[in-house]
Design an enzyme around this catalytic site. Structure first.
Site, short mmCIF file in Angstrom:
data_model
loop_
_atom_site.label_atom_id
_atom_site.label_comp_id
_atom_site.label_asym_id
_atom_site.label_seq_id
_atom_site.Cartn_x
_atom_site.Cartn_y
_atom_site.Cartn_z
N ARG A 64 -81.48 13.35 15.80
CA ARG A 64 -82.30 13.95 16.92
C ARG A 64 -81.89 13.38 18.22
O ARG A 64 -81.15 12.35 18.32
CB ARG A 64 -83.54 13.84 16.57
CG ARG A 64 -84.26 12.36 16.20
CD ARG A 64 -85.47 11.93 16.58
NE ARG A 64 -85.81 11.84 17.81
CZ ARG A 64 -85.27 10.67 18.57
NH1 ARG A 64 -84.64 9.82 18.25
NH2 ARG A 64 -85.70 10.72 19.91
N GLY A 65 -82.45 13.85 19.34
CA GLY A 65 -82.28 13.19 20.76
C GLY A 65 -80.99 14.23 21.35
O GLY A 65 -79.94 14.51 20.71
N ALA A 66 -81.47 14.44 22.46
CA ALA A 66 -80.37 15.53 23.17
C ALA A 66 -79.16 15.10 23.30
O ALA A 66 -78.05 15.92 22.94
CB ALA A 66 -80.94 15.79 24.70
N ARG A 98 -82.00 24.06 16.95
CA ARG A 98 -83.06 23.61 17.68
C ARG A 98 -82.79 24.15 19.01
O ARG A 98 -81.91 24.15 19.79
CB ARG A 98 -83.38 22.07 17.72
CG ARG A 98 -83.63 21.53 16.60
CD ARG A 98 -83.97 20.00 16.83
NE ARG A 98 -85.34 20.07 17.31
CZ ARG A 98 -86.04 19.04 17.63
NH1 ARG A 98 -85.41 17.82 17.67
NH2 ARG A 98 -87.33 19.16 18.36
N GLN A 212 -92.06 9.34 17.21
CA GLN A 212 -90.74 8.67 17.44
C GLN A 212 -90.87 7.22 18.34
O GLN A 212 -90.09 6.33 18.30
CB GLN A 212 -90.18 9.59 18.36
CG GLN A 212 -89.84 10.85 17.61
CD GLN A 212 -90.67 11.96 17.76
OE1 GLN A 212 -92.02 11.95 18.00
NE2 GLN A 212 -90.27 13.38 17.70
N ASP A 253 -84.31 16.92 27.32
CA ASP A 253 -83.80 17.84 26.53
C ASP A 253 -83.19 18.92 27.09
O ASP A 253 -82.20 19.50 26.61
CB ASP A 253 -84.82 18.33 25.30
CG ASP A 253 -85.11 17.28 24.55
OD1 ASP A 253 -84.31 16.95 23.43
OD2 ASP A 253 -85.85 16.38 24.58
N ASN A 263 -89.15 17.92 27.97
CA ASN A 263 -88.69 16.66 27.08
C ASN A 263 -90.02 16.68 26.27
O ASN A 263 -90.76 17.49 26.16
CB ASN A 263 -89.07 15.43 28.24
CG ASN A 263 -88.49 14.19 27.58
OD1 ASN A 263 -87.32 14.12 26.73
ND2 ASN A 263 -89.56 13.28 27.40
#
Length: 375
Positions: A64-66, A98, A212, A253, A263
């Site tokens: 995960r995470g842009a 996503r 998170q 994001d 975000n």
């Protein structure tokens, strides 16, 4: 107050296990991911041998995470190409895994473009696969370099806005090495301040419903020896009211052409609180997160996730309930569960990128930044 103070000793990388890496064992190339759903209880790796496995890892938030999603998307295209799967099919599945994080599609397009260009130039499938892998590796390397540059620009901005030093920074979600080829985005700025001796306190939002912040940011802060304190998201208002926050640092994001920032859900309330309390609200993200094709915040597609993430508490290694968690709401309860919210540009003090800082945040300034990056 539950607290964690900085300890002495040399700083370590926030995680010693890479968030993502490409390996070539005898049985064939694989993409190895650190399963972030198992942190902080244990460091377990997932081995993806094809794009469908990577798509599932993306949807389940194992990766995960842009910025990291962009890297993963590029490697996923390369994986399909190297193993002889349908590359176009894999690319489409990965890009749609996503919808909100623009970096995922950017990474997929970059590797797919390299693959198609190699074929167009008369190369065979093997050479095209090598081109896709080279593109993924280049993106991985560039993200690490961008992370370091963002950290430098962000620390300089903090020092400019808060010349007294002793920064007390509030952050939301997770933006460190777990989401990046380097040391992250917003977290990298806080880490730079820590290493420079100018971080007094990192306030870590728990980040409901999937925690998170509690599971991942606190994990990285502890491993880096940072002075940090964890709080529930709804405690942030009292923290601002007490005058304990000097700046807010978040990632992104997707950033629309007008400067609207998507975000992790909970970011927009922090922006409102920051504006009311005259606290800088700073977004840190690579230029690839800016999407000139999305005109404004209203045009950003916000991912809606499963209701059980809200109605159940999911812990690492737990396997109770339909979603793998313990029920905290009556059976049949409906839940509103957007993964992101959108902060309008007028609430954003600055956007920090590897190419520099945009402040005030306007569509013209963002367009100029993107043009400079392309050059």
């Amino acid at each position: 107050m539950a607290d964690q103070y900085a300890h002495s000793g040399e700083d370590k990388r926030p995680t010693e296990t890479p968030a993502i890496r490409w390996e070539e064992p005898p049985e064939g190339p694989v993409l190895v991911l650190l399963d972030q759903t198992r942190l902080p209880a244990e460091e377990v790796e997932l081995v993806c041998t094809d794009a469908p496995a990577l798509v599932e890892a993306i949807r389940s938030l194992a990766v995960r995470g842009a910025p990291l999603l962009g890297i993963a998307g590029a490697y996923g295209v390369a994986l399909a190409a190297v193993r002889g799967f349908d590359v176009d099919e894999a690319a489409a599945a990965l890009a749609g895994a996503r919808p909100t994080a623009v970096n995922l599609a950017v990474g997929v397009r970059r590797a797919l473009g390299a693959y198609r260009a190699a074929l167009a130039e008369g190369g065979d499938g093997r050479r095209a696969a090598e081109a896709a892998l080279a593109a993924a590796r280049a993106l991985h390397r560039e993200d690490a370099e961008a992370s370091a540059r963002m950290a430098g620009h962000g620390l300089a901005l903090l020092d400019e806005l808060l010349p007294a030093g002793g920064h007390r920074v509030l952050t939301h979600c997770n933006t460190g090495a777990l989401v990046s080829g380097g040391e992250g985005t917003a977290f990298a700025v806080a880490l730079a301040a820590h290493r420079a001796g100018r971080l007094r306190r990192l306030w870590v939002d728990e980040t409901r419903p999937l925690l998170q912040g509690a599971r991942l940011t606190a994990y990285e802060a502890a491993r880096s020896g940072m002075a940090y304190t964890l709080l529930t998201d709804n405690a942030a208002g009292s923290l601002f009211a007490a005058g304990e926050v000097d700046a807010v640092l978040i990632g992104a994001d997707r950033i629309a052409a007008d400067g609207s920032v998507a975000n992790k859900v909970g970011s927009y309330p922090l922006a409102v609180l920051a504006r009311y309390h005259h606290v800088p609200f700073i977004v840190v993200a690579p230029v690839t997160t800016v999407d000139p094709d999305t005109p404004d915040g209203a045009a950003i597609e916000v991912e809606q996730r499963a209701g059980h993430e809200v109605t159940e508490i999911t812990a690492p290694q737990a396997s109770v309930g339909a979603g793998g968690g313990i029920a905290v709401a009556p059976l049949g309860t409906q839940a509103y569960n957007p993964a992101f919210d959108v902060t309008p540009p007028e609430l954003v003090t600055a956007i920090v990128t590897e190419e520099g800082v945009v402040s005030p945040v306007t569509s013209e300034a963002l367009a100029e930044l993107c043009a400079r990056a392309r050059r």
